[in-house]
Design a protein around this motif. Structure first.
Motif, PDB file in Angstrom:
ATOM      1  N   VAL A  65      20.128  -9.366 -44.013  1.00  0.00           N
ATOM      2  CA  VAL A  65      20.018  -8.781 -45.361  1.00  0.00           C
ATOM      3  C   VAL A  65      18.607  -8.236 -45.570  1.00  0.00           C
ATOM      4  N   ALA A  66      17.599  -8.974 -45.112  1.00  0.00           N
ATOM      5  CA  ALA A  66      16.216  -8.489 -45.212  1.00  0.00           C
ATOM      6  C   ALA A  66      16.066  -7.172 -44.449  1.00  0.00           C
ATOM      7  N   GLU A  67      16.681  -7.077 -43.271  1.00  0.00           N
ATOM      8  CA  GLU A  67      16.618  -5.844 -42.480  1.00  0.00           C
ATOM      9  C   GLU A  67      17.256  -4.677 -43.239  1.00  0.00           C
ATOM     10  N   LYS A  68      18.373  -4.926 -43.906  1.00  0.00           N
ATOM     11  CA  LYS A  68      19.020  -3.864 -44.696  1.00  0.00           C
ATOM     12  C   LYS A  68      18.125  -3.400 -45.832  1.00  0.00           C
ATOM     13  N   TRP A  69      17.446  -4.374 -46.506  1.00  0.00           N
ATOM     14  CA  TRP A  69      16.549  -3.987 -47.593  1.00  0.00           C
ATOM     15  C   TRP A  69      15.339  -3.220 -47.072  1.00  0.00           C
ATOM     16  N   SER A  70      14.837  -3.619 -45.934  1.00  0.00           N
ATOM     17  CA  SER A  70      13.723  -2.907 -45.322  1.00  0.00           C
ATOM     18  C   SER A  70      14.106  -1.452 -45.059  1.00  0.00           C
ATOM     19  N   ASP A  71      15.296  -1.248 -44.491  1.00  0.00           N
ATOM     20  CA  ASP A  71      15.782   0.114 -44.225  1.00  0.00           C
ATOM     21  C   ASP A  71      15.961   0.889 -45.520  1.00  0.00           C
ATOM     22  N   CYS A  72      16.587   0.255 -46.505  1.00  0.00           N
ATOM     23  CA  CYS A  72      16.841   0.910 -47.789  1.00  0.00           C
ATOM     24  C   CYS A  72      15.533   1.328 -48.460  1.00  0.00           C
ATOM     25  N   LEU A  73      14.565   0.406 -48.497  1.00  0.00           N
ATOM     26  CA  LEU A  73      13.291   0.674 -49.168  1.00  0.00           C
ATOM     27  C   LEU A  73      12.385   1.600 -48.369  1.00  0.00           C
ATOM     28  N   GLY A  74      12.692   1.766 -47.080  1.00  0.00           N
ATOM     29  CA  GLY A  74      11.877   2.640 -46.235  1.00  0.00           C
ATOM     30  C   GLY A  74      10.534   2.036 -45.881  1.00  0.00           C
ATOM     31  N   ILE A  75      10.489   0.704 -45.773  1.00  0.00           N
ATOM     32  CA  ILE A  75       9.245   0.038 -45.393  1.00  0.00           C
ATOM     33  C   ILE A  75       9.513  -0.852 -44.182  1.00  0.00           C
ATOM     34  N   PRO A  76       8.513  -1.025 -43.310  1.00  0.00           N
ATOM     35  CA  PRO A  76       8.722  -1.853 -42.124  1.00  0.00           C
ATOM     36  C   PRO A  76       8.931  -3.320 -42.478  1.00  0.00           C
ATOM     37  N   LEU A  77       9.705  -3.993 -41.626  1.00  0.00           N
ATOM     38  CA  LEU A  77       9.940  -5.430 -41.757  1.00  0.00           C
ATOM     39  C   LEU A  77       9.197  -6.150 -40.641  1.00  0.00           C
ATOM     40  N   ILE A  78       8.483  -7.198 -41.010  1.00  0.00           N
ATOM     41  CA  ILE A  78       7.856  -8.069 -40.015  1.00  0.00           C
ATOM     42  C   ILE A  78       8.573  -9.411 -40.081  1.00  0.00           C
ATOM     43  N   ASN A  79       9.234  -9.759 -38.989  1.00  0.00           N
ATOM     44  CA  ASN A  79       9.948 -11.024 -38.874  1.00  0.00           C
ATOM     45  C   ASN A  79       8.969 -12.034 -38.278  1.00  0.00           C
ATOM     46  N   ILE A  80       8.613 -13.068 -39.047  1.00  0.00           N
ATOM     47  CA  ILE A  80       7.617 -14.031 -38.567  1.00  0.00           C
ATOM     48  C   ILE A  80       8.266 -15.286 -37.968  1.00  0.00           C
ATOM     49  N   GLY A  81       9.529 -15.186 -37.604  1.00  0.00           N
ATOM     50  CA  GLY A  81      10.205 -16.316 -36.971  1.00  0.00           C
ATOM     51  C   GLY A  81      10.805 -17.264 -37.982  1.00  0.00           C
ATOM     52  N   LYS A  82      11.050 -18.481 -37.562  1.00  0.00           N
ATOM     53  CA  LYS A  82      11.715 -19.476 -38.405  1.00  0.00           C
ATOM     54  C   LYS A  82      10.688 -20.174 -39.295  1.00  0.00           C
ATOM     55  N   LYS A  83      10.486 -19.617 -40.484  1.00  0.00           N
ATOM     56  CA  LYS A  83       9.460 -20.114 -41.414  1.00  0.00           C
ATOM     57  C   LYS A  83      10.029 -20.387 -42.807  1.00  0.00           C
ATOM     58  N   ASP A  84      11.344 -20.621 -42.889  1.00  0.00           N
ATOM     59  CA  ASP A  84      11.995 -20.921 -44.163  1.00  0.00           C
ATOM     60  C   ASP A  84      11.670 -19.837 -45.211  1.00  0.00           C
ATOM     61  N   HIS A  85      11.312 -20.250 -46.429  1.00  0.00           N
ATOM     62  CA  HIS A  85      11.083 -19.270 -47.510  1.00  0.00           C
ATOM     63  C   HIS A  85       9.603 -18.879 -47.618  1.00  0.00           C
ATOM     64  N   ILE A  86       8.873 -19.115 -46.559  1.00  0.00           N
ATOM     65  CA  ILE A  86       7.454 -18.732 -46.450  1.00  0.00           C
ATOM     66  C   ILE A  86       6.632 -19.306 -47.611  1.00  0.00           C
ATOM     67  N   CYS A  87       6.815 -20.597 -47.804  1.00  0.00           N
ATOM     68  CA  CYS A  87       6.040 -21.359 -48.790  1.00  0.00           C
ATOM     69  C   CYS A  87       6.337 -22.832 -48.550  1.00  0.00           C
ATOM     70  N   GLY A  88       5.603 -23.687 -49.190  1.00  0.00           N
ATOM     71  CA  GLY A  88       5.904 -25.112 -49.141  1.00  0.00           C
ATOM     72  C   GLY A  88       5.294 -25.866 -47.971  1.00  0.00           C
ATOM     73  N   ALA A  89       5.495 -25.395 -46.741  1.00  0.00           N
ATOM     74  CA  ALA A  89       4.963 -26.114 -45.586  1.00  0.00           C
ATOM     75  C   ALA A  89       3.432 -26.043 -45.590  1.00  0.00           C
ATOM     76  N   LYS A  90       2.817 -27.018 -44.936  1.00  0.00           N
ATOM     77  CA  LYS A  90       1.346 -27.113 -44.895  1.00  0.00           C
ATOM     78  C   LYS A  90       0.708 -25.811 -44.397  1.00  0.00           C
ATOM     79  N   GLU A  91       1.351 -25.166 -43.420  1.00  0.00           N
ATOM     80  CA  GLU A  91       0.768 -23.935 -42.869  1.00  0.00           C
ATOM     81  C   GLU A  91       0.683 -22.803 -43.893  1.00  0.00           C
ATOM     82  N   PHE A  92       1.442 -22.919 -44.983  1.00  0.00           N
ATOM     83  CA  PHE A  92       1.435 -21.844 -45.979  1.00  0.00           C
ATOM     84  C   PHE A  92       0.498 -22.099 -47.151  1.00  0.00           C
ATOM     85  N   GLU A  93      -0.262 -23.191 -47.097  1.00  0.00           N
ATOM     86  CA  GLU A  93      -1.246 -23.396 -48.154  1.00  0.00           C
ATOM     87  C   GLU A  93      -2.347 -22.344 -48.062  1.00  0.00           C
ATOM     88  N   ILE A  94      -2.767 -22.042 -46.854  1.00  0.00           N
ATOM     89  CA  ILE A  94      -3.784 -21.006 -46.646  1.00  0.00           C
ATOM     90  C   ILE A  94      -3.135 -19.735 -46.094  1.00  0.00           C
TER      91      ILE A  94
END
Length: 193
Positions: free
Chosen positions: A147-176
């Motif tokens: 779905v993210a890939e479809k939105w990227s295509d629709c919006l005309g902006i590149p998508l960067i897939n950063i792997g398995k990182k859930d919702h990109i918040c919450g985990a310790k690595e996402f504090e900084i």
């Protein structure tokens, strides 16, 4: 040049606005920590974080854009904040915005999306009028990577897939979220080529 110095250089050129999603970005969220590291980054504060209303969120975003219009603006969204950006662009409310850094755009139209949100569905099927980049995760509980890939295509902006990182918040690595800073600096570099 260090990553923080590279980003600091851009805070002299641009005004950055963080655009959080439902519930705001908490104390350990990368939005919050980026603001602590770079006081020049301002947060768009919504009147109601728990019951997002598209019309109110877009109008408020436009108010912040106008308030900080002395410099070109870069919007840094997380989750439903990205949905607000799409609606704002559809309504021609992003005047003065030079770029969009969209992180973890959710699948707002899926059946189990929080019903407290009003006016976000249907999402406008538009091409962004300004440069942007979308950062997504392969196992985001709020948006399948397809779905993210479809939105990227629709919006005309590149998508960067950063792997398995859930919702990109919450985990310790996402504090900084150093990887996010690097992606943002690379995006800003591309605007200045």
């Amino acid at each position: 040049m260090t990553l923080n110095n590279a980003l600091r250089k851009y805070t002299e050129k641009y005004q950055f606005l963080n655009v959080p999603g439902i519930g705001d970005s908490g104390e350990t969220h990368w939005h919050t920590n980026w603001e602590k590291s770079f006081p020049e980054i301002k947060r768009v504060i919504q009147k109601d974080w728990e019951n997002p209303d598209r019309e109110a969120w877009v109008k408020n975003l436009e108010t912040y854009i106008q308030k900080y219009s002395e410099k070109p603006i870069i919007l840094i969204s997380h989750s439903l904040g990205g949905g607000a950006l799409i609606h704002a662009d559809h309504l021609n409310k992003l005047n003065g915005v030079k770029g969009v850094f969209m992180v973890a755009l959710p699948d707002i139209e899926r059946d189990d999306f929080p019903k407290e949100c009003s006016g976000f569905v249907p999402m406008p099927q538009i091409k962004f009028s300004i440069p942007g980049i979308m950062v997504s995760s392969e196992n985001d509980e709020w948006c399948a990577i397809e779905v993210a890939e479809k939105w990227s295509d629709c919006l005309g902006i590149p998508l960067i897939n950063i792997g398995k990182k859930d919702h990109i918040c919450g985990a310790k690595e996402f504090e900084i979220w150093e990887e996010g800073k690097e992606l943002l600096v690379n995006f800003l570099d591309s605007l200045n080529d």
